[in-house]
Motif scaffolding. Structure first.
Motif, PDB file in Angstrom:
ATOM      1  N   HIS A 172       0.793  -1.226   0.000  1.00  0.00           N
ATOM      2  CA  HIS A 172       0.000   0.000   0.000  1.00  0.00           C
ATOM      3  C   HIS A 172       0.825   1.276   0.000  1.00  0.00           C
ATOM      4  O   HIS A 172       0.360   2.310  -0.420  1.00  0.00           O
ATOM      5  N   THR A 173       2.099   1.209   0.478  1.00  0.00           N
ATOM      6  CA  THR A 173       2.871   2.455   0.529  1.00  0.00           C
ATOM      7  C   THR A 173       3.164   3.002  -0.872  1.00  0.00           C
ATOM      8  O   THR A 173       3.298   4.202  -1.042  1.00  0.00           O
ATOM      9  N   ILE A 174       3.316   2.121  -1.861  1.00  0.00           N
ATOM     10  CA  ILE A 174       3.632   2.638  -3.196  1.00  0.00           C
ATOM     11  C   ILE A 174       2.515   2.368  -4.195  1.00  0.00           C
ATOM     12  O   ILE A 174       2.694   2.550  -5.394  1.00  0.00           O
ATOM     13  N   PHE A 175       1.347   1.974  -3.700  1.00  0.00           N
ATOM     14  CA  PHE A 175       0.264   1.600  -4.610  1.00  0.00           C
ATOM     15  C   PHE A 175      -0.121   2.746  -5.549  1.00  0.00           C
ATOM     16  O   PHE A 175      -0.119   2.590  -6.772  1.00  0.00           O
ATOM     17  N   PHE A 176      -0.414   3.923  -4.995  1.00  0.00           N
ATOM     18  CA  PHE A 176      -0.862   5.036  -5.846  1.00  0.00           C
ATOM     19  C   PHE A 176       0.285   5.548  -6.719  1.00  0.00           C
ATOM     20  O   PHE A 176       0.070   6.024  -7.827  1.00  0.00           O
ATOM     21  N   PHE A 177       1.500   5.445  -6.191  1.00  0.00           N
ATOM     22  CA  PHE A 177       2.701   5.829  -6.938  1.00  0.00           C
ATOM     23  C   PHE A 177       2.820   4.989  -8.223  1.00  0.00           C
ATOM     24  O   PHE A 177       2.939   5.511  -9.331  1.00  0.00           O
ATOM     25  N   THR A 178       2.741   3.662  -8.089  1.00  0.00           N
ATOM     26  CA  THR A 178       2.900   2.798  -9.257  1.00  0.00           C
ATOM     27  C   THR A 178       1.662   2.848 -10.156  1.00  0.00           C
ATOM     28  O   THR A 178       1.792   2.820 -11.373  1.00  0.00           O
ATOM     29  N   LEU A 179       0.490   2.949  -9.540  1.00  0.00           N
ATOM     30  CA  LEU A 179      -0.737   3.009 -10.341  1.00  0.00           C
ATOM     31  C   LEU A 179      -0.751   4.267 -11.217  1.00  0.00           C
ATOM     32  O   LEU A 179      -1.081   4.214 -12.409  1.00  0.00           O
ATOM     33  N   THR A 180      -0.350   5.395 -10.634  1.00  0.00           N
ATOM     34  CA  THR A 180      -0.314   6.641 -11.403  1.00  0.00           C
ATOM     35  C   THR A 180       0.689   6.520 -12.543  1.00  0.00           C
ATOM     36  O   THR A 180       0.454   7.007 -13.646  1.00  0.00           O
ATOM     37  N   MET A 181       1.816   5.853 -12.272  1.00  0.00           N
ATOM     38  CA  MET A 181       2.808   5.672 -13.331  1.00  0.00           C
ATOM     39  C   MET A 181       2.260   4.785 -14.435  1.00  0.00           C
ATOM     40  O   MET A 181       2.488   5.040 -15.622  1.00  0.00           O
TER      41      MET A 181
END
Lengths: 319, 429
Positions: A270-279
């Protein structure tokens, strides 16, 4: 050059330049909900997306109790100190994320002690992030500076290696991607309560870089084909041929990026979920804009620029 | 030996060297960021006082004091950096008691000694008001040693030793105050006011008070490390428990392996023989990059790992460009070797220009970012640079080696994923 022998009669899988209106229409259709979401966020949060404590300053505690606990008990700890917390609880009712306005050292340490009275928890699971309001402003300023200098740097580089209108087209396509990524995140903010942190800036800047990377490969083909252009070849025809010649590569490269990002989105935590999803979203949008926006915009600029024989002038200046 | 074979040998040696670096955790440990191994990230800001304004010189001594205190906690490889005009960034990996460390770092701990004016015998007057203590020139800056020890009365005390100047001063003060108390203050709080029984000339003394083992230890560290010239205020704290990050890493590594496998399969299916070459180059790429991470060393953070995985996807791009170009030339009826050569040559400018912009973005992210953002930018940049080497030089050498060593069978354009029209096949073979 064998490929340029009959650029005017060459059959292409995609008539990119002929349907400029359609591609711009698709972009606008995607941009509109994004811009609306950004506008709503502005109205609601005073920023294009919901800003996390990295930007606004504040304190975030994450505590995992040994036993399930009542959320009211956790809330009580903070309310006793006249602090209004925003608490989200995991489904197992053991892990709580607590967001509060900025708390100084003494206050956060004493609150941690009070949390111990609610129930026992393991020190290694405790997470505390406290960002002072000035640091948040600094980060926001740095993000804006990075964006500004990034655009300027890329503009200069492409102008230097190609020409100014190439640079302008690439930048427009890139900003298009940036706005869509920001807008998608704004929708996540509104629907899922996603909060932007420093990583969102990284994701957007990286994808903007990647978008230009992708556009440049296509423009490189423009440049090469322009050198071998014959009399009568219009800039649009050359552009169309170039985009088609690089189409397989554009798709394959974006596909490999999707293949590497998708497992990260699903498994990355969950810590990088939005980071990778946005990418991931950015990669797809970036590929689209490189193929369907950057080239057509350049053609539009050349045609507007009153250069009926744009190919010839361009060929001379870039050769 | 032909230059191409020599290159192949260099690549093999480099890869073996990199593999050696990777497996040797002792000599070349992998450096993990705080978000992975757990720990504390603090940003402390120096505040002006009425007497002292924060200047670069003041900041230097602030950092020296902070460093001394961190060293006393025994944390391995702490990061202590100045940031901006008045901030200090402290990163302590794997610190066991983050709360105690937070307490320790920000305390000013200015030790002073106070005596009563001549003629006054006791600190309390009959009316109960405080007599005016007079500050002596002796202070904590003259300490050479401070350590916690069990006190003979039970509890704990701090044994201190002065330098020669301090010993001389302490001798004078204790001589003229026999039978009277001398107060010891830490910052503005009185720690103790022991009665002087006789002159103390050796330069050693004890600070007594209500200490337990932990608080005595902490005070000793603060005293020995010196006093901060200005107060420090915490403006940012991040503490991460170790288990949290490790779970994320396990997941990211799994994701990375799956991503790598998917890309490799795709390349093999789509580009056949060159796809295989790209896959081998990609494996060499991953090995080299990881070895560089350990050698520099790069601190691996969760976004850093994401950057590394992303760079795998981008590393393939150069090979995709080259092979697409090679295929085009083959379709146009060029012979295999010249098609490959042209593929590499023609693809180069676009590879160069497109990767330059990515490097530009990385440089900007590195310059303006901090912590995690920097980690991401650095890993991505290293990835891009190494990929230029593996995707162009290594895959070219490998491709030629395969074609030379593989006999006639491998030389058909079919292995390049190209379906040839009848006439072109004749030309190509």
């Amino acid at each position: 050059m064998a490929t340029n022998e009959n650029i005017q009669t060459e059959k292409h899988a995609l008539d990119v330049m002929g349907h400029k209106g359609l591609w711009f229409g698709v972009s606008i259709a995607i941009l509109i909900p994004c811009i609306i979401a950004i506008a709503i966020c502005f109205q609601r949060f005073g920023a294009p997306v919901k800003l996390g404590i990295d930007f606004t300053g504040g304190t975030l505690m994450e505590v995992t109790f040994d036993q399930p606990e009542k959320i009211e008990a956790v809330r009580g700890v903070f309310e006793k100190q006249a602090i209004e917390p925003h608490i989200t609880a995991a489904t197992d009712e053991k892990t709580f994320s607590i967001r509060t306005p900025y708390l100084d050292k003494d206050k956060s340490l004493s609150l941690k002690e009070d949390l111990r009275k609610v129930g026992s928890f393991n020190e290694p699971h405790f997470r505390l992030e406290s960002v002072g309001p000035t640091i948040g402003k600094e980060l926001l300023r740095n993000a804006a500076m990075a964006l500004g200098f990034g655009i300027l740097g890329i503009l200069l580089y492409i102008t230097f290696r190609y020409q100014f209108d190439f640079a302008l087209s690439a930048i427009i396509a890139m900003v298009h991607d940036g706005v869509i990524m920001l807008g998608t995140f704004a929708i996540f903010s509104l629907v899922l309560g996603a909060e932007a942190d420093g990583l969102l800036v990284v994701a957007i800047l990286t994808i903007m870089g990647f978008s230009v990377h992708d556009t440049i490969v296509i423009f490189d083909r423009f440049r090469e084909n322009l050198k071998f252009a014959k009399k009568g070849d219009t800039f649009g025809q050359i552009a169309n041929a170039s985009v088609n010649q690089t189409l397989a590569r554009s798709i394959n490269t974006s596909l490999t990026l999707v293949l590497t990002l998708l497992p990260l989105v699903i498994l990355g935590g969950h810590t990088i979920f939005f980071f990778t999803l946005t990418m991931l979203i950015g990669v797809v949008i970036g590929a689209y804009s490189s193929i369907f926006n950057a080239g057509p915009i350049l053609v539009l600029l050349r045609e507007r620029g009153n250069k009926p024989n744009g190919a010839q002038t361009a060929a001379k200046t870039t050769a | 030996m032909s230059p191409r074979k020599l290159l192949l040998l260099v690549v093999v040696l480099l890869t073996l060297g990199a593999l050696y670096v990777i497996q040797d955790e002792k000599q070349f440990p992998t450096k993990y960021g705080l978000d992975i191994q757990g720990g504390m990230h603090l940003v402390l800001e120096a505040k002006d006082t009425e007497k002292i304004k924060v200047t670069p010189e003041v900041m230097q001594s602030v950092i020296a004091v902070v460093r001394n205190r961190v060293d006393a906690t025994g944390v391995n490889e702490p990061v202590i950096q100045r940031k901006g005009d008045r901030q200090v960034v402290v990163e302590l990996a794997g610190v066991k008691d983050p709360d105690a460390a937070r307490e320790l770092l920000g305390k000013t701990a200015h030790l002073t000694f106070w005596e009563l004016p001549a003629g006054v015998q006791a600190p309390m007057t009959a009316s109960g008001s405080q007599p005016a203590w007079v500050k002596t020139p002796l202070d904590g800056a003259m300490l050479t040693e401070a350590k916690a020890e069990p006190s003979p009365q039970g509890g704990w005390q701090i044994a201190i030793k002065f330098n020669s100047e301090g010993a001389k001063l302490f001798g004078e003060i204790s001589s003229r105050n026999v039978g009277k108390p001398v107060a010891i203050r830490l910052d503005d709080t009185e720690v103790s006011a022991p009665r002087i029984e006789g002159p103390i000339l050796g330069g050693s003394a004890q600070i007594t008070g209500s200490f337990d083992a932990k608080s005595a230890q902490m005070l000793a560290v603060q005293l020995k490390a010196g006093s901060l010239p200005v107060p420090l205020e915490e403006v940012e704290t991040r503490t991460v428990g170790p288990t949290l990050g490790q779970d994320t890493v396990k997941a990211s590594v799994t994701a990375g392996i799956i991503g790598f496998a998917l890309v490799a399969l795709f390349m093999l299916a789509y580009y056949r023989l060159p796809g295989l070459v790209a896959d081998i180059s990609l494996a060499i790429y991953a090995v080299l990059v990881f070895a560089i991470f350990k050698l520099i060393p790069v601190t691996l953070t969760v976004p850093g790992i994401a950057g590394f995985i992303l760079s795998i996807g981008m590393a393939v791009d150069a090979n995709v460009l080259i092979f697409e170009r090679t295929k085009e030339e083959l379709k146009n009826g060029r012979g295999l070797y010249s098609a490959i050569e042209i593929g590499f040559k023609r693809a180069f400018t676009s590879i160069f220009d497109s990767n330059s912009t990515t490097l530009l973005t990385c440089a900007i992210l590195y310059y303006f970012g901090s912590g995690l953002v920097r980690g991401f930018a650095l890993t991505l940049a290293i990835g891009v640079i190494v990929s230029l080497f593996t995707a162009i030089t290594v895959s070219r050498a490998l491709l030629h080696a395969l074609l030379e060593g593989g006999g006639k069978g491998l030389k058909s354009p079919v292995y390049f994923g190209v379906k040839l029209p009848e006439t072109a096949t004749k030309k190509a073979s």
